[in-house]
Design a protein around this motif. Structure first.
Motif, mmCIF file in Angstrom:
data_model
loop_
_atom_site.group_PDB
_atom_site.id
_atom_site.type_symbol
_atom_site.label_atom_id
_atom_site.label_comp_id
_atom_site.label_asym_id
_atom_site.label_seq_id
_atom_site.Cartn_x
_atom_site.Cartn_y
_atom_site.Cartn_z
ATOM 1 N N ALA A 85 0.829 -1.210 0.000
ATOM 2 C CA ALA A 85 0.000 0.000 0.000
ATOM 3 C C ALA A 85 0.865 1.262 0.000
ATOM 4 N N PHE A 86 2.020 1.206 0.655
ATOM 5 C CA PHE A 86 2.908 2.369 0.673
ATOM 6 C C PHE A 86 3.414 2.691 -0.736
ATOM 7 N N TYR A 87 3.726 1.658 -1.522
ATOM 8 C CA TYR A 87 4.158 1.884 -2.909
ATOM 9 C C TYR A 87 3.046 2.540 -3.722
ATOM 10 N N LEU A 88 1.828 2.033 -3.536
ATOM 11 C CA LEU A 88 0.709 2.554 -4.323
ATOM 12 C C LEU A 88 0.353 3.990 -3.964
ATOM 13 N N GLN A 89 0.824 4.462 -2.834
ATOM 14 C CA GLN A 89 0.632 5.876 -2.518
ATOM 15 C C GLN A 89 1.560 6.752 -3.356
ATOM 16 N N GLN A 90 2.635 6.159 -3.888
ATOM 17 C CA GLN A 90 3.619 6.909 -4.644
ATOM 18 C C GLN A 90 3.524 6.679 -6.157
ATOM 19 N N VAL A 91 3.164 5.441 -6.538
ATOM 20 C CA VAL A 91 3.169 5.047 -7.943
ATOM 21 C C VAL A 91 1.883 4.287 -8.249
ATOM 22 N N PRO A 92 1.187 4.622 -9.326
ATOM 23 C CA PRO A 92 -0.016 3.875 -9.676
ATOM 24 C C PRO A 92 0.322 2.413 -9.964
ATOM 25 N N GLY A 93 -0.566 1.517 -9.585
ATOM 26 C CA GLY A 93 -0.313 0.100 -9.829
ATOM 27 C C GLY A 93 -1.432 -0.763 -9.290
ATOM 28 N N ALA A 94 -1.168 -2.063 -9.272
ATOM 29 C CA ALA A 94 -2.137 -3.019 -8.756
ATOM 30 C C ALA A 94 -1.386 -4.145 -8.062
ATOM 31 N N PHE A 95 -1.865 -4.512 -6.910
ATOM 32 C CA PHE A 95 -1.282 -5.618 -6.159
ATOM 33 C C PHE A 95 -1.842 -6.922 -6.706
ATOM 34 N N VAL A 96 -0.959 -7.844 -7.064
ATOM 35 C CA VAL A 96 -1.374 -9.141 -7.583
ATOM 36 C C VAL A 96 -0.841 -10.206 -6.632
ATOM 37 N N SER A 97 -1.731 -11.032 -6.145
ATOM 38 C CA SER A 97 -1.362 -12.124 -5.247
ATOM 39 C C SER A 97 -1.424 -13.428 -6.018
ATOM 40 N N ILE A 98 -0.369 -14.241 -5.927
ATOM 41 C CA ILE A 98 -0.367 -15.496 -6.672
ATOM 42 C C ILE A 98 -0.999 -16.638 -5.884
ATOM 43 N N GLY A 99 -1.242 -16.441 -4.597
ATOM 44 C CA GLY A 99 -1.860 -17.483 -3.788
ATOM 45 C C GLY A 99 -0.885 -18.573 -3.406
ATOM 46 N N SER A 100 -1.351 -19.515 -2.597
ATOM 47 C CA SER A 100 -0.468 -20.576 -2.122
ATOM 48 C C SER A 100 -1.150 -21.932 -1.997
ATOM 49 N N ALA A 101 -2.466 -21.940 -1.922
ATOM 50 C CA ALA A 101 -3.251 -23.165 -1.707
ATOM 51 C C ALA A 101 -2.908 -23.837 -0.385
ATOM 52 N N SER A 102 -2.305 -23.122 0.537
ATOM 53 C CA SER A 102 -2.022 -23.670 1.866
ATOM 54 C C SER A 102 -3.246 -23.474 2.742
ATOM 55 N N GLN A 103 -3.532 -24.440 3.568
ATOM 56 C CA GLN A 103 -4.662 -24.270 4.477
ATOM 57 C C GLN A 103 -4.314 -23.317 5.614
ATOM 58 N N PHE A 104 -3.039 -22.945 5.727
ATOM 59 C CA PHE A 104 -2.587 -22.016 6.765
ATOM 60 C C PHE A 104 -2.115 -20.724 6.120
ATOM 61 N N GLY A 105 -2.269 -19.616 6.830
ATOM 62 C CA GLY A 105 -1.870 -18.310 6.330
ATOM 63 C C GLY A 105 -0.368 -18.176 6.167
ATOM 64 N N LEU A 106 0.026 -17.166 5.419
ATOM 65 C CA LEU A 106 1.416 -16.924 5.051
ATOM 66 C C LEU A 106 2.367 -16.883 6.250
ATOM 67 N N HIS A 107 1.950 -16.313 7.360
ATOM 68 C CA HIS A 107 2.848 -16.159 8.508
ATOM 69 C C HIS A 107 2.632 -17.231 9.575
ATOM 70 N N HIS A 108 1.893 -18.266 9.267
ATOM 71 C CA HIS A 108 1.630 -19.365 10.190
ATOM 72 C C HIS A 108 2.794 -20.362 10.131
ATOM 73 N N ALA A 109 3.141 -20.939 11.259
ATOM 74 C CA ALA A 109 4.251 -21.893 11.314
ATOM 75 C C ALA A 109 4.019 -23.112 10.419
ATOM 76 N N ALA A 110 2.784 -23.476 10.183
ATOM 77 C CA ALA A 110 2.476 -24.648 9.361
ATOM 78 C C ALA A 110 2.193 -24.287 7.892
ATOM 79 N N PHE A 111 2.491 -23.054 7.503
ATOM 80 C CA PHE A 111 2.290 -22.632 6.113
ATOM 81 C C PHE A 111 3.017 -23.600 5.188
#
Length: 115
Positions: A61-87
């Motif tokens: 979000a900080f980048y988008l305040q300076q430069v126009p763009g779009a955030f693209v997430s590629i996903g992971s298909a993990s049942q646990f979130g990105l910062h979870h120990a079991a990711f």
């Protein structure tokens, strides 16, 4: 503050609230969203990997305040979130994401060069 202090008082304790502001809202630039989605559709990436919008915080979000763009997430298909120990991301998703970005980057550079 009242809720925190009330709960703490119920246990015979005291509490303070210290608020740390996180990143701003991530607001994609509509034109760049259109480009990202168009390339995703043309490459077949969107049909296989479409996700619904997310409400989580993101430093991009900080980048988008300076430069126009779009955030693209590629996903992971993990049942646990990105910062979870079991990711445990599905590594098979890397190839299609690379193919998508391989088409997205030249398209974006053409647009920027034309501006």
């Amino acid at each position: 503050r009242s809720l925190i202090q009330g709960i703490a008082a119920g246990f015979g304790a005291t509490a303070e609230l210290e608020w740390t502001e996180g990143p701003p809202a991530l607001i994609n630039t509509p034109g760049w969203v259109d480009v990202a989605l168009d390339v995703a559709e043309q490459s077949g990436y969107l049909a296989e990997h479409a996700e619904s919008p997310q409400m989580g915080g993101e430093d991009f979000a900080f980048y988008l305040q300076q430069v126009p763009g779009a955030f693209v997430s590629i996903g992971s298909a993990s049942q646990f979130g990105l910062h979870h120990a079991a990711f445990d991301p599905d590594e098979a998703l890397i190839g299609p994401a690379v193919a998508y970005f391989t088409q997205l980057v030249p398209r974006a550079l053409q647009i920027v060069a034309a501006q």
